[in-house]
Design an enzyme around this catalytic site. Structure first.
Site, mmCIF file in Angstrom:
data_model
loop_
_atom_site.group_PDB
_atom_site.id
_atom_site.type_symbol
_atom_site.label_atom_id
_atom_site.label_comp_id
_atom_site.label_asym_id
_atom_site.label_seq_id
_atom_site.Cartn_x
_atom_site.Cartn_y
_atom_site.Cartn_z
ATOM 1 N N CYS A 5 0.416 7.165 -4.192
ATOM 2 C CA CYS A 5 0.147 7.540 -2.792
ATOM 3 C C CYS A 5 1.444 7.836 -2.044
ATOM 4 C CB CYS A 5 -0.567 6.406 -2.057
ATOM 5 S SG CYS A 5 -1.901 5.639 -2.979
ATOM 6 N N ASP A 6 2.432 6.975 -2.205
ATOM 7 C CA ASP A 6 3.584 7.009 -1.298
ATOM 8 C C ASP A 6 4.889 7.498 -1.928
ATOM 9 O OD1 ASP A 6 1.904 6.026 0.627
ATOM 10 O OD2 ASP A 6 2.390 3.935 0.205
ATOM 11 N N CYS A 52 1.299 1.374 -3.667
ATOM 12 C CA CYS A 52 0.776 2.519 -4.414
ATOM 13 C C CYS A 52 1.834 3.614 -4.534
ATOM 14 C CB CYS A 52 -0.466 3.050 -3.699
ATOM 15 S SG CYS A 52 -1.219 4.461 -4.494
HETATM 16 C C1 LIG Z 1 -1.337 0.540 1.542
HETATM 17 C C2 LIG Z 1 -2.272 1.408 0.722
HETATM 18 C C3 LIG Z 1 -2.092 2.775 0.717
HETATM 19 C C4 LIG Z 1 -2.939 3.591 -0.013
HETATM 20 N N1 LIG Z 1 -2.741 4.943 0.034
HETATM 21 C C5 LIG Z 1 -3.583 5.764 -0.646
HETATM 22 C C6 LIG Z 1 -3.412 7.194 -0.607
HETATM 23 O O1 LIG Z 1 -2.478 7.711 0.039
HETATM 24 N N2 LIG Z 1 -4.278 7.948 -1.343
HETATM 25 C C7 LIG Z 1 -5.295 7.414 -2.094
HETATM 26 O O2 LIG Z 1 -6.065 8.152 -2.699
HETATM 27 N N3 LIG Z 1 -5.467 6.061 -2.151
HETATM 28 C C8 LIG Z 1 -4.646 5.234 -1.460
HETATM 29 N N4 LIG Z 1 -4.814 3.871 -1.539
HETATM 30 C C9 LIG Z 1 -5.899 3.340 -2.393
HETATM 31 C C10 LIG Z 1 -7.260 3.478 -1.666
HETATM 32 O O3 LIG Z 1 -7.129 2.951 -0.348
HETATM 33 C C11 LIG Z 1 -8.349 2.743 -2.426
HETATM 34 O O4 LIG Z 1 -8.403 3.238 -3.751
HETATM 35 C C12 LIG Z 1 -9.718 2.935 -1.745
HETATM 36 O O5 LIG Z 1 -9.679 2.488 -0.409
HETATM 37 C C13 LIG Z 1 -10.810 2.203 -2.494
HETATM 38 O O6 LIG Z 1 -11.990 2.355 -1.779
HETATM 39 P P1 LIG Z 1 -13.202 1.327 -1.909
HETATM 40 O O7 LIG Z 1 -14.250 1.828 -0.987
HETATM 41 O O8 LIG Z 1 -13.533 1.136 -3.334
HETATM 42 O O9 LIG Z 1 -12.628 -0.099 -1.429
HETATM 43 P P2 LIG Z 1 -11.878 -0.591 -0.126
HETATM 44 O O10 LIG Z 1 -11.170 0.509 0.560
HETATM 45 O O11 LIG Z 1 -11.123 -1.769 -0.572
HETATM 46 O O12 LIG Z 1 -13.062 -1.062 0.848
HETATM 47 C C14 LIG Z 1 -13.828 -2.196 0.539
HETATM 48 C C15 LIG Z 1 -14.463 -2.721 1.813
HETATM 49 O O13 LIG Z 1 -15.371 -3.786 1.476
HETATM 50 C C16 LIG Z 1 -15.277 -4.787 2.451
HETATM 51 N N5 LIG Z 1 -15.740 -6.050 1.871
HETATM 52 C C17 LIG Z 1 -15.185 -6.732 0.827
HETATM 53 N N6 LIG Z 1 -15.879 -7.856 0.571
HETATM 54 C C18 LIG Z 1 -16.910 -7.878 1.467
HETATM 55 C C19 LIG Z 1 -17.959 -8.800 1.708
HETATM 56 N N7 LIG Z 1 -18.115 -9.921 1.001
HETATM 57 N N8 LIG Z 1 -18.848 -8.526 2.708
HETATM 58 C C20 LIG Z 1 -18.716 -7.395 3.460
HETATM 59 N N9 LIG Z 1 -17.718 -6.497 3.274
HETATM 60 C C21 LIG Z 1 -16.838 -6.724 2.284
HETATM 61 C C22 LIG Z 1 -13.803 -4.795 2.817
HETATM 62 O O14 LIG Z 1 -13.595 -5.376 4.101
HETATM 63 C C23 LIG Z 1 -13.449 -3.315 2.788
HETATM 64 O O15 LIG Z 1 -13.597 -2.700 4.047
HETATM 65 C C24 LIG Z 1 -3.991 3.028 -0.797
HETATM 66 C C25 LIG Z 1 -4.172 1.643 -0.795
HETATM 67 C C26 LIG Z 1 -3.330 0.832 -0.044
HETATM 68 C C27 LIG Z 1 -3.538 -0.672 -0.033
#
Ligand SMILES: Cc1cc2nc3c(=O)[nH]c(=O)nc-3n(C[C@H](O)[C@H](O)[C@H](O)COP(=O)(O)OP(=O)(O)OC[C@H]3O[C@@H](n4cnc5c(N)ncnc54)[C@H](O)[C@@H]3O)c2cc1C
Length: 305
Positions: free
Chosen positions: A134-135, A131
């Protein structure tokens, strides 16, 4: 019978859970790993409002979880394998059995495709990033590699030119897949040097990234570039296996919703990175989780007549 089951405990799911639990709905959140989602894989978050000095990914998600649990959110450790959706019945299938619910919020996020090479996992968050938004600011005046040749890779590389001194853009072919306008914009950037027909084979470094090893796929020659960051943009996979064939997905497999997070099936909502959209961040996931929770309440009211 639950009022709502939320699948996924990242920022979107924990926010939907906070709102629905606070509204005194009978809500259950299912998470296959530790609650926190992708944010747990990042060391430091600088762009989430309310933390002027930044916050560790772990602390931010721990706070979101604690806040939701304070209002009574039940979090169960379980992986959802499938859904049963019919006009009069909704069920969530887990290893522990089938759970009936009136509404479902899909917050399962997405998974960045990894390179699957030596050094990638060990240096994740220590120079290996998925990202630029982000970084990027952590790499001021440093040299980085960007891996990929599609729209995202070029957009992120162009964004990185604001901070870094040089970008080695590594692509496995001799042509880019990105749209022409982005290609032109990237090619006109002095800071971007294209390395064609090449794939990364190893990321080197102890406490942080120090270099990347590349292989030319035509000549098989291996070379090394000194870089402090490696940004990987070779695609994102939505965690939508469980809903394939049940709700409308876009051509890349992301869930299509309306502005209120409603999917093509009444009573099934989606929020966060799993949605078909342009910008995937913690703040957007949180906002959509809140919007989905409100849509759930309105849906349940409509069922009650
Ligand atoms: C390395 C990295 C750094 C980042 N840094 C930033 C930052 O600095 N700032 C920022 O704004 N964004 C950042 N992001 C992006 C941000 O993390 C995501 O946009 C955000 O986490 C999305 O949230 P979400 O809840 O939609 O999904 P996710 O965070 O992906 O959470 C989804 C959850 O669902 C669970 N899950 C999936 N399938 C199933 C299933 N079948 N049964 C049960 N559970 C399930 C997963 O285990 C996970 O815990 C970063 C991403 C990465 C990879």
């Amino acid at each position: 019978m639950y009022d709502v089951i939320i699948i996924g405990g990242g920022p979107a799911g924990l926010t939907a859970g906070l709102y629905n639990a606070r509204a005194r709905l009978n809500v259950l959140l299912l998470e296959r790993l530790a609650p926190g989602g992708q944010v747990l894989t990042t060391d430091w978050v600088e762009n989430y409002p309310g933390f002027p000095d930044g916050v560790s990914g772990f602390e931010l998600m721990d706070r979101m979880k604690t806040q939701a649990e304070r209002f009574g959110l039940k979090i169960q450790s379980d992986e959802v394998a499938g859904l049963e959706l019919s006009a009069d019945r909704k069920a969530v299938l887990t290893a522990a059995g089938s759970l009936e619910t009136k509404a479902i919020v899909l917050c399962c996020g997405a998974t960045w495709k990894k390179l699957e090479i030596e050094g990638e996992d060990q240096l994740m968050g220590k120079g290996v990033s998925f990202c630029a938004t982000c970084d990027g600011p952590f790499y001021r005046n440093q040299e980085v590699a960007v891996i990929g040749g599609g729209d995202t890779a070029l957009e992120e590389a162009i964004f990185l030119t604001r901070f870094v001194s040089k970008i080695h853009l590594v692509h496995r072919r001799d042509k880019l897949r990105a749209t022409r306008v982005l290609q032109e914009r990237a090619m006109s950037q002095e800071k971007i040097e294209f390395i064609w027909d090449s794939i990364p084979v190893k990321i080197l470094g102890e406490k942080g990234v120090e270099a990347i090893e590349l292989k030319n796929v035509k000549t098989q020659a291996v070379s090394r570039k000194s870089v402090q960051g490696v940004f990987v943009f070779i695609g994102t996979l939505p965690n939508t296996d469980m809903v394939k064939g049940l709700i409308r997905l876009d051509e890349n497999g992301f869930v299509v919703t309306d502005d209120n997070m409603q999917t093509s099936v009444p009573g099934v909502f989606a929020a966060g990175d799993i949605r078909s959209k342009l910008f995937r961040q913690i703040s957007t996931a949180v906002g959509e989780g809140a919007a989905a929770s409100y849509a759930v309440e309105k849906y349940l009211e409509s069922l009650a007549g």
